[in-house]
Design an enzyme around this catalytic site. Structure first.
Site, short mmCIF file in Angstrom:
data_model
loop_
_atom_site.label_atom_id
_atom_site.label_comp_id
_atom_site.label_asym_id
_atom_site.label_seq_id
_atom_site.Cartn_x
_atom_site.Cartn_y
_atom_site.Cartn_z
CB ALA A 193 0.28 -47.01 42.64
CB THR A 211 3.95 -52.88 42.00
OG1 THR A 211 2.97 -53.91 42.04
CG2 THR A 211 3.50 -51.68 42.80
CB VAL A 214 0.57 -40.13 36.61
CG1 VAL A 214 -0.49 -39.51 37.52
CG2 VAL A 214 1.76 -40.60 37.46
CG HIS A 237 -4.97 -38.89 40.67
ND1 HIS A 237 -4.75 -39.91 41.57
CD2 HIS A 237 -6.10 -38.26 41.10
CE1 HIS A 237 -5.72 -39.90 42.49
NE2 HIS A 237 -6.54 -38.92 42.22
CB CYS A 240 6.90 -21.65 31.45
SG CYS A 240 5.88 -21.36 30.00
CB SER A 288 -4.23 -47.75 49.65
OG SER A 288 -4.07 -46.44 49.16
P1 NAD Z 1 -1.28 -46.76 46.87
O1 NAD Z 1 0.21 -46.73 46.78
O2 NAD Z 1 -1.92 -45.95 47.94
O3 NAD Z 1 -1.80 -48.26 47.04
C1 NAD Z 1 -1.40 -49.29 46.18
C2 NAD Z 1 -2.00 -50.58 46.69
O4 NAD Z 1 -1.68 -51.60 45.76
C3 NAD Z 1 -1.42 -51.02 48.05
O5 NAD Z 1 -2.50 -51.26 48.93
C4 NAD Z 1 -0.66 -52.30 47.74
O6 NAD Z 1 -0.79 -53.27 48.74
C5 NAD Z 1 -1.32 -52.78 46.46
N1 NAD Z 1 -0.41 -53.53 45.57
C6 NAD Z 1 0.80 -53.12 45.12
N2 NAD Z 1 1.31 -54.02 44.24
C7 NAD Z 1 0.39 -55.02 44.15
C8 NAD Z 1 0.34 -56.23 43.39
N3 NAD Z 1 1.30 -56.56 42.53
N4 NAD Z 1 -0.74 -57.04 43.56
C9 NAD Z 1 -1.74 -56.70 44.43
N5 NAD Z 1 -1.75 -55.55 45.15
C10 NAD Z 1 -0.70 -54.71 45.00
O7 NAD Z 1 -1.84 -46.36 45.44
P2 NAD Z 1 -3.13 -45.56 45.02
O8 NAD Z 1 -4.31 -46.01 45.81
O9 NAD Z 1 -3.18 -45.64 43.55
O10 NAD Z 1 -2.84 -44.04 45.48
C11 NAD Z 1 -1.58 -43.41 45.30
C12 NAD Z 1 -1.59 -42.20 44.38
O11 NAD Z 1 -0.31 -42.06 43.74
C13 NAD Z 1 -2.51 -42.38 43.22
O12 NAD Z 1 -2.84 -41.16 42.68
C14 NAD Z 1 -1.61 -43.14 42.27
O13 NAD Z 1 -2.06 -43.26 41.02
C15 NAD Z 1 -0.33 -42.35 42.38
N6 NAD Z 1 0.82 -43.22 41.97
C16 NAD Z 1 0.84 -43.61 40.66
C17 NAD Z 1 1.84 -44.45 40.22
C18 NAD Z 1 1.77 -44.88 38.79
O14 NAD Z 1 1.30 -44.12 37.93
N7 NAD Z 1 2.21 -46.10 38.48
C19 NAD Z 1 2.83 -44.92 41.11
C20 NAD Z 1 2.79 -44.46 42.45
C21 NAD Z 1 1.75 -43.62 42.86
#
Ligand code: NAD
Length: 275
Positions: free
Chosen positions: A48, A52, A129, A147, A180, A222
């Site tokens: 994720a 961000t 996702v 995922h 559905c 993470s």
């Molecule tokens: P997580 O939220 O557990 O961890 C994200 C990590 O990214 C954190 O440790 C944070 O410190 C780091 N981070 C955030 N922004 C950053 C940046 N700009 N630069 C550097 N580091 C940064 O995410 P995960 O490990 O992917 O697990 C969460 C689950 O939820 C996964 O399945 C994930 O894909 C899903 N999810 C997906 C989305 C998406 O599709 N964008 C969003 C939220 C959660």
């Protein structure tokens, strides 16, 4: 059967390798550039954190959805979603308003497209996702959405799949928990919720990629969600180098060859440009 689980692993911040890496960011970047320059078969695992900077919050970072509201985790847990219509109604409201619909890929996503153009990228496994890697121009054939995707919906009863936008149109027209239309079953985004099986083919592809790469680049995760995070020890045990790009410590920092802490949309282009 492989169930999607979050495992909390204590992070050993004071380990020698990590503190030395954190102490010298430019040294780490140089080391990582060297590793990438020598690599020929790179596998990337994104989380994720890479999205961000496109305006999509992560789950567990400082501004994460679950950090701010731990109750929100219920919406991503199959058991609660199936049992509770209120959880589903909230999930549909969230889907309709999700930042992903207006988000654009950022330079972090673009850097991985560059890596692919350099001929080094073998497989891009994403836990995300949001579909932003494909929107950035990554070859869909190289992307494994381990995922699932929020851009489709799936019926939990009959398995029928359809584009998300069609069902969101029904939500906007007033259906709070649209069933559905074929069998009346519960609809859910085609994402893997906690407690739900991963797609076996995707998991096998990801694990094989980890076993056969010469460099694993883990970005914006993470590394606490399994089995995706399991790619890291698999790659290391198979002899690959490991680079981690993440703002916060992860449980695998102590075994990484380089850890880069900066913002992904700055660090990743700097890393890839120089390789
Ligand atoms: P997580 O939220 O557990 O961890 C994200 C990590 O990214 C954190 O440790 C944070 O410190 C780091 N981070 C955030 N922004 C950053 C940046 N700009 N630069 C550097 N580091 C940064 O995410 P995960 O490990 O992917 O697990 C969460 C689950 O939820 C996964 O399945 C994930 O894909 C899903 N999810 C997906 C989305 C998406 O599709 N964008 C969003 C939220 C959660």
């Amino acid at each position: 059967m492989f169930i999607y689980v979050y495992i909390s692993v204590p992070v050993r911040k004071s380990q020698g390798i990590l503190s030395s890496v954190v102490a010298s960011e430019s040294e780490s970047l140089e080391r990582a550039r060297g590793l990438l320059a020598r690599a020929q078969r790179v596998v990337v695992l994104t989380g994720a954190g890479i999205s961000t900077d496109s305006g999509i919050p992560d789950f567990r970072g400082p501004n994460g959805v679950w950090t701010k509201n731990p109750e929100a985790e219920k919406m991503a847990t199959l058991q609660y979603y199936v049992a509770d219509p209120d959880v589903r109604k909230k999930a549909w409201r969230n889907r309709a308003e999700h930042a992903a619909w207006t988000a654009s890929p950022n330079p972090g996503h673009a850097a991985l497209v560059d890596l692919e153009r350099q001929g080094k990228l073998h497989t891009l496994v994403t836990q995300n996702v949001d579909g932003l890697h494909q929107l950035a121009g990554s070859d869909p054939a190289k992307v494994v959405e381990i995922h699932g995707t929020m851009r489709d919906v799936e019926c939990l009863a009959c398995g029928e799949r359809a584009p998300m936008e069609r069902v969101l149109a029904r939500v906007k027209d007033g259906e709070e928990d649209p069933p559905c239309r074929t069998c009346g079953g519960i609809l859910k985004s085609a994402t893997i919720s906690f407690g739900q099986n991963l797609v076996a083919e995707d998991l096998v592809r990801a694990q094989l990629a980890a076993e056969t790469c010469d460099l694993l680049l883990a970005v914006g995760s993470s590394l606490g969600v399994y089995p995706a995070a399991g790619m890291v020890p698999i790659a290391k045990e198979s002899g690959a180098a490991l680079i981690i790009v993440n703002a916060e410590p992860t449980p695998f920092d102590p075994i990484a060859d380089a850890v880069l802490r900066g913002s992904i949309s700055e660090v990743l282009p700097a890393l890839v440009r120089a390789s």
